[in-house]
Design a protein around this motif. Structure first.
Motif, mmCIF file in Angstrom:
data_model
loop_
_atom_site.group_PDB
_atom_site.id
_atom_site.type_symbol
_atom_site.label_atom_id
_atom_site.label_comp_id
_atom_site.label_asym_id
_atom_site.label_seq_id
_atom_site.Cartn_x
_atom_site.Cartn_y
_atom_site.Cartn_z
ATOM 1 N N GLU A 285 -7.312 9.213 -14.764
ATOM 2 C CA GLU A 285 -6.975 9.581 -13.396
ATOM 3 C C GLU A 285 -6.110 10.826 -13.444
ATOM 4 O O GLU A 285 -5.089 10.879 -14.132
ATOM 5 C CB GLU A 285 -6.207 8.444 -12.714
ATOM 6 N N THR A 286 -6.544 11.823 -12.728
ATOM 7 C CA THR A 286 -5.753 13.044 -12.636
ATOM 8 C C THR A 286 -5.310 13.207 -11.196
ATOM 9 O O THR A 286 -6.090 13.025 -10.258
ATOM 10 C CB THR A 286 -6.572 14.275 -13.059
ATOM 11 N N ILE A 287 -4.084 13.515 -11.032
ATOM 12 C CA ILE A 287 -3.512 13.651 -9.697
ATOM 13 C C ILE A 287 -3.237 15.123 -9.452
ATOM 14 O O ILE A 287 -2.631 15.799 -10.272
ATOM 15 C CB ILE A 287 -2.202 12.841 -9.582
ATOM 16 N N ASP A 288 -3.699 15.573 -8.314
ATOM 17 C CA ASP A 288 -3.417 16.937 -7.907
ATOM 18 C C ASP A 288 -1.899 17.057 -7.795
ATOM 19 O O ASP A 288 -1.251 16.282 -7.087
ATOM 20 C CB ASP A 288 -4.086 17.206 -6.551
ATOM 21 N N PRO A 289 -1.295 18.013 -8.496
ATOM 22 C CA PRO A 289 0.164 18.107 -8.497
ATOM 23 C C PRO A 289 0.754 18.284 -7.094
ATOM 24 O O PRO A 289 1.889 17.897 -6.846
ATOM 25 C CB PRO A 289 0.463 19.320 -9.370
ATOM 26 N N ARG A 290 -0.019 18.789 -6.158
ATOM 27 C CA ARG A 290 0.488 18.976 -4.798
ATOM 28 C C ARG A 290 0.672 17.636 -4.087
ATOM 29 O O ARG A 290 1.463 17.515 -3.170
ATOM 30 C CB ARG A 290 -0.469 19.867 -4.003
ATOM 31 N N TRP A 291 -0.083 16.591 -4.544
ATOM 32 C CA TRP A 291 0.005 15.272 -3.918
ATOM 33 C C TRP A 291 0.876 14.301 -4.721
ATOM 34 O O TRP A 291 1.171 13.197 -4.277
ATOM 35 C CB TRP A 291 -1.387 14.656 -3.756
ATOM 36 N N ALA A 292 1.298 14.685 -5.914
ATOM 37 C CA ALA A 292 2.039 13.786 -6.786
ATOM 38 C C ALA A 292 3.325 13.274 -6.141
ATOM 39 O O ALA A 292 3.652 12.091 -6.244
ATOM 40 C CB ALA A 292 2.355 14.481 -8.109
ATOM 41 N N SER B 56 -3.222 5.347 -4.715
ATOM 42 C CA SER B 56 -3.926 6.446 -5.375
ATOM 43 C C SER B 56 -4.366 7.467 -4.357
ATOM 44 O O SER B 56 -4.402 7.195 -3.159
ATOM 45 C CB SER B 56 -5.134 5.920 -6.154
ATOM 46 N N GLU B 57 -4.741 8.634 -4.823
ATOM 47 C CA GLU B 57 -5.159 9.723 -3.956
ATOM 48 C C GLU B 57 -6.391 9.340 -3.146
ATOM 49 O O GLU B 57 -6.518 9.710 -1.979
ATOM 50 C CB GLU B 57 -5.465 10.943 -4.845
ATOM 51 N N GLU B 58 -7.316 8.555 -3.749
ATOM 52 C CA GLU B 58 -8.538 8.163 -3.048
ATOM 53 C C GLU B 58 -8.237 7.231 -1.873
ATOM 54 O O GLU B 58 -8.970 7.212 -0.889
ATOM 55 C CB GLU B 58 -9.517 7.469 -4.012
ATOM 56 N N GLN C 35 2.483 10.570 -3.642
ATOM 57 C CA GLN C 35 2.089 9.322 -4.274
ATOM 58 C C GLN C 35 3.317 8.575 -4.784
ATOM 59 O O GLN C 35 3.404 7.367 -4.660
ATOM 60 C CB GLN C 35 1.117 9.583 -5.427
#
Length: 190
Positions: free
Chosen positions: A170-177, A186-188, A180
């Motif tokens: 799972e990779t998280i867009d750093p802008r959304w970290a 999770s982002e989804e 979260q």
């Protein structure tokens, strides 16, 4: 003959041919079959002939007007690492060798630069640089264990061939970290 030719020491050994065995009569020739141990650094970064491994030389040395023409084959076992998965790689390499070694004070010696043609030094021919160059040109710069090697997973470092088809990280867009961390999930799910 230039000073650089005279200062380069030629020594007897499996890589050196003595041209006195052939003579300087154009048309005279002699066959050579021998094993010469590979020196250190006989290859590229990822694949090379292991130090001390025998390089099999099957050569014909022919006296010509300007020097000695050496032709034939050189073969050896090479070993290295796959650039994709770092597994060991081994293979056999065989190269064609064809090189003119100019006699001192010949027209070829006088009309060429030091690095344009090999020279006969003190009646000896050093084959190592010629064979090394031919082998280097034939080795793959990026050896692989098999053409379909998928390499390593960049997330965990395990070989893709050993991982399940659904393997992911799972990779998280750093802008959304930050969101979260604050709200969880999770982002989804957002």
């Amino acid at each position: 003959m230039s000073e650089s030719h005279e200062s380069r020491p030629a020594q007897a050994g499996p890589w050196v041919l003595d041209t006195r065995e052939i003579g300087q009569r154009a048309g005279a020739s002699r066959s050579y079959q021998r094993n010469a141990p590979a020196p250190a650094g006989f290859g590229l970064d990822m694949i090379k002939v292991p130090e001390g491994e025998p390089v099999v030389l099957d050569l014909l040395a022919e006296s010509v007007v300007e020097g000695v023409l050496v032709s034939g084959t050189a073969s050896a076992r090479v070993a290295g690492e796959c650039v994709r998965c770092l597994d060991p790689v081994s293979d056999e390499v065989e190269v064609e060798v064809r090189e003119l070694f100019a006699y001192p004070d010949s027209a070829t010696d006088a009309s060429t630069d030091d690095d344009e043609v090999e020279r006969v030094v003190d009646d000896l021919i050093d084959l190592e640089p010629v064979v090394r160059d031919a082998m280097l040109l034939s080795l793959p710069s990026a050896p692989v264990c098999s053409p379909d090697c998928q390499g390593l997973c960049s997330g965990c470092g395990v070989k893709w061939a050993e991982l399940a088809p659904e393997h992911t990280h799972e990779t998280i867009d750093p802008r959304w970290a930050a969101l979260q961390e604050r709200f969880g999930g999770s982002e989804e799910e957002k």
